[in-house]
Motif scaffolding. Sequence first.
Motif, mmCIF file in Angstrom:
data_model
loop_
_atom_site.group_PDB
_atom_site.id
_atom_site.type_symbol
_atom_site.label_atom_id
_atom_site.label_comp_id
_atom_site.label_asym_id
_atom_site.label_seq_id
_atom_site.Cartn_x
_atom_site.Cartn_y
_atom_site.Cartn_z
ATOM 1 N N LYS A 141 9.002 7.421 1.869
ATOM 2 C CA LYS A 141 10.246 6.703 2.090
ATOM 3 C C LYS A 141 10.078 5.981 3.519
ATOM 4 C CE LYS A 141 12.883 5.031 -0.563
ATOM 5 N NZ LYS A 141 12.907 3.771 -1.231
ATOM 6 N N GLU A 142 9.994 7.082 4.445
ATOM 7 C CA GLU A 142 9.739 6.787 5.850
ATOM 8 C C GLU A 142 8.876 5.780 6.195
ATOM 9 O OE1 GLU A 142 11.604 7.219 9.845
ATOM 10 O OE2 GLU A 142 12.263 8.177 7.675
ATOM 11 N N LYS A 143 7.628 5.998 5.577
ATOM 12 C CA LYS A 143 6.514 4.955 5.735
ATOM 13 C C LYS A 143 6.765 3.654 5.212
ATOM 14 C CE LYS A 143 2.721 8.326 6.675
ATOM 15 N NZ LYS A 143 1.444 8.640 6.141
ATOM 16 N N ALA B 243 -5.434 9.557 -11.304
ATOM 17 C CA ALA B 243 -4.610 10.537 -11.997
ATOM 18 C C ALA B 243 -3.408 11.127 -10.870
ATOM 19 C CB ALA B 243 -5.587 11.757 -12.246
ATOM 20 N N ASN B 244 -3.802 10.994 -9.580
ATOM 21 C CA ASN B 244 -2.627 11.669 -8.611
ATOM 22 C C ASN B 244 -2.709 10.602 -7.446
ATOM 23 O OD1 ASN B 244 -1.062 12.895 -7.258
ATOM 24 N ND2 ASN B 244 -2.253 14.827 -6.768
ATOM 25 N N SER B 245 -1.813 9.757 -7.586
ATOM 26 C CA SER B 245 -1.775 8.728 -6.693
ATOM 27 C C SER B 245 -0.655 9.129 -5.631
ATOM 28 C CB SER B 245 -1.370 7.334 -7.274
ATOM 29 O OG SER B 245 -0.217 7.394 -8.275
ATOM 30 N N HIS C 257 0.778 -1.226 0.037
ATOM 31 C CA HIS C 257 0.147 -0.024 -0.013
ATOM 32 C C HIS C 257 0.801 1.285 0.083
ATOM 33 C CE1 HIS C 257 -3.477 2.504 0.487
ATOM 34 N NE2 HIS C 257 -3.024 3.033 1.389
ATOM 35 N N GLU C 258 2.020 1.176 0.530
ATOM 36 C CA GLU C 258 2.685 2.462 0.818
ATOM 37 C C GLU C 258 3.636 2.501 -0.517
ATOM 38 O OE1 GLU C 258 3.063 4.566 2.962
ATOM 39 O OE2 GLU C 258 1.651 3.486 4.113
#
Length: 152
Positions: free
Chosen positions: A58-60, A51-53, A40-41
């Motif tokens: 990077k931390e998550k 259109a805008n995912s 999911h991350e």
Amino acid sequence: MLKMQKKLDVAIFEKAGMKAYPKPEQYFLAILDEVGELNHEMKPKWCWWKANSGKVDKEKQLEELVDVWHFVLSFANSAEINPNEIDIKFVFDDNLRDFIGVLKNATTIDYAMDLIVSLAGLTQYLDFDMSQVYDMYVKKNRINHERAEGDY
């Protein structure tokens, strides 16, 4: 990290009244659940229908990867893997699909070492090094100990 995980395992198992490690099938489901959270991350990399995912945080992503490490290390502890026997000299670029392939074959504790090696490859593929994993693991391990002591 195996030794830190062993202490966490003991704390969690004592609180739950468990006398033995979970079965491989239970580890499979726990690891798969954490892999889903990691995936999911990574959604901005594969979500073509929005259109805008967004952008990958990077931390998550690292935090979710480390959650996978927690369960893989616990599985390795159930297999009584000796930390001195772990030899990951040949770390390869193992993507998430390849890791899941190794995971689905990890039906017995005999596959614990393969899972560690594959997870190391996935770690490298995601562009993290083991020092980053270790630092986040220490942080998350502390949180997991607090959870084990509380009502989580």
